[in-house]
Design a protein around this motif. Structure first.
Motif, short mmCIF file in Angstrom:
data_model
loop_
_atom_site.label_atom_id
_atom_site.label_comp_id
_atom_site.label_asym_id
_atom_site.label_seq_id
_atom_site.Cartn_x
_atom_site.Cartn_y
_atom_site.Cartn_z
N LYS A 36 -62.80 -84.74 36.45
CA LYS A 36 -63.09 -86.07 36.96
C LYS A 36 -63.25 -86.03 38.48
O LYS A 36 -62.40 -85.49 39.18
CB LYS A 36 -61.97 -87.05 36.61
N ASN A 38 -63.70 -88.64 41.61
CA ASN A 38 -63.67 -90.02 42.08
C ASN A 38 -64.81 -90.18 43.08
O ASN A 38 -64.65 -89.95 44.28
CB ASN A 38 -62.33 -90.34 42.73
N TRP A 40 -66.49 -92.74 44.26
CA TRP A 40 -66.40 -93.75 45.31
C TRP A 40 -65.58 -93.22 46.48
O TRP A 40 -65.97 -93.39 47.65
CB TRP A 40 -65.76 -95.03 44.77
N GLN A 68 -66.98 -95.37 38.84
CA GLN A 68 -66.16 -94.76 39.89
C GLN A 68 -65.94 -93.28 39.64
O GLN A 68 -65.90 -92.49 40.58
CB GLN A 68 -64.81 -95.47 39.98
N PHE A 69 -65.78 -92.90 38.36
CA PHE A 69 -65.47 -91.50 38.04
C PHE A 69 -66.64 -90.83 37.33
O PHE A 69 -67.20 -91.37 36.38
CB PHE A 69 -64.22 -91.42 37.17
N ASN A 201 -60.62 -85.42 45.91
CA ASN A 201 -60.79 -86.45 44.87
C ASN A 201 -61.32 -85.85 43.57
O ASN A 201 -62.20 -86.41 42.91
CB ASN A 201 -61.76 -87.54 45.36
#
Length: 257
Positions: A36, A38, A40, A68-69, A201
């Motif tokens: 995943k 992130n 954003w 977002q992901f 992230n």
């Protein structure tokens, strides 16, 4: 009273011994990982005073059209202390300003011989494929007391530093006594089932472990790609990204994960 305490200690030791005798250790199988990003937060991290007039509205628009992901899947086959990490094909990221980021795709197929300390990585950079042969990645680990369950396995946390500055959090299990993991993560007393790069992230976590006999002839190094070494590979990246300005440093680092 003292005799009761001794009896409890003895019985507890016998129970632990019996449990250890019947503990199952997975030495061959396949692990499905979910990665995943992130997106954003990744984009926000690149905003500075020099580009904010352009990137702030671009990020706001991206949030309206994109999740977002960014979630991608991969497999790790392992047997006889050898592993093969293989990305699973996914839909390409939406064609926008941020789609070129390596964190939007999975670029690496990685074979690792953990006994010999050698790895062969096929890395896809835009339209080209490169084949790097090197020693296994060195990560400075510090094992902690924190634990958690991942994909049905009891795991312990370790904190590490790789590529000199990148902070890594990993969770490994001794129930799979193979010191490997997703991508190039390795070097702990058991299989790594979870990895987080908090400042990037980005995470990898196992969602399923299949305990089965994996044929040796399926865990083999990739062969396609331009053969190169680490130094030449970095130079190729620097040349390809020379017009990207300061952001190029981040992109190059991400290609090296």
């Amino acid at each position: 009273m003292k005799k009761k305490i001794i009896l409890i200690v003895v019985l507890s030791g016998m129970a632990l011994g019996l449990r250890a005798q019947h503990a199952h250790f997975t030495r061959s199988g396949t692990i499905e990982f979910e990665r995943k990003t992130n997106t954003w937060a990744m984009i926000k991290r690149e905003i500075n005073k020099d580009n904010e007039a352009f990137l702030v509205p671009a990020l706001d628009n991206y949030k309206k059209t994109s999740p977002q992901f960014r979630v991608l899947k991969s497999t790790l086959s392992f047997s006889n202390n050898k592993t093969l990490f293989t990305p699973i094909d996914a839909d390409p990221p939406a064609n926008n300003l941020f789609s070129f980021s390596p964190l939007m795709t999975q670029n690496n197929t990685i074979y690792t011989d953990l006994t010999g300390g050698q790895t062969v990585s096929q890395k896809k950079i835009f339209e080209d494929a490169f084949l790097l042969s090197d020693s296994t990645r060195k990560i400075k680990w510090k094992i902690t007391d924190e634990t958690r369950d991942i994909a049905g396995y009891h795991c312990r946390r370790a904190n590490g530093i790789m590529l000199d500055t990148i902070y890594v959090v990993a969770f490994y299990t001794i129930q799979i006594p193979v010191p490997g993991g997703p991508e190039s993560f390795n070097g702990l007393p058991g299989m790594i089932l979870g990895v987080a790069l908090p400042h990037e992230n980005l995470t990898w976590f196992a969602i399923k472990v299949t305990d089965n006999t994996v044929p040796d002839n399926t865990i083999v190094p990739p062969v396609k790609g331009k053969k190169t070494d680490d130094k030449s590979f970095r130079q190729t990246l620097e040349t390809a990204l020379k017009d990207q300005g300061p952001i190029a440093v981040d992109i190059i680092r991400q290609f090296l994960f």
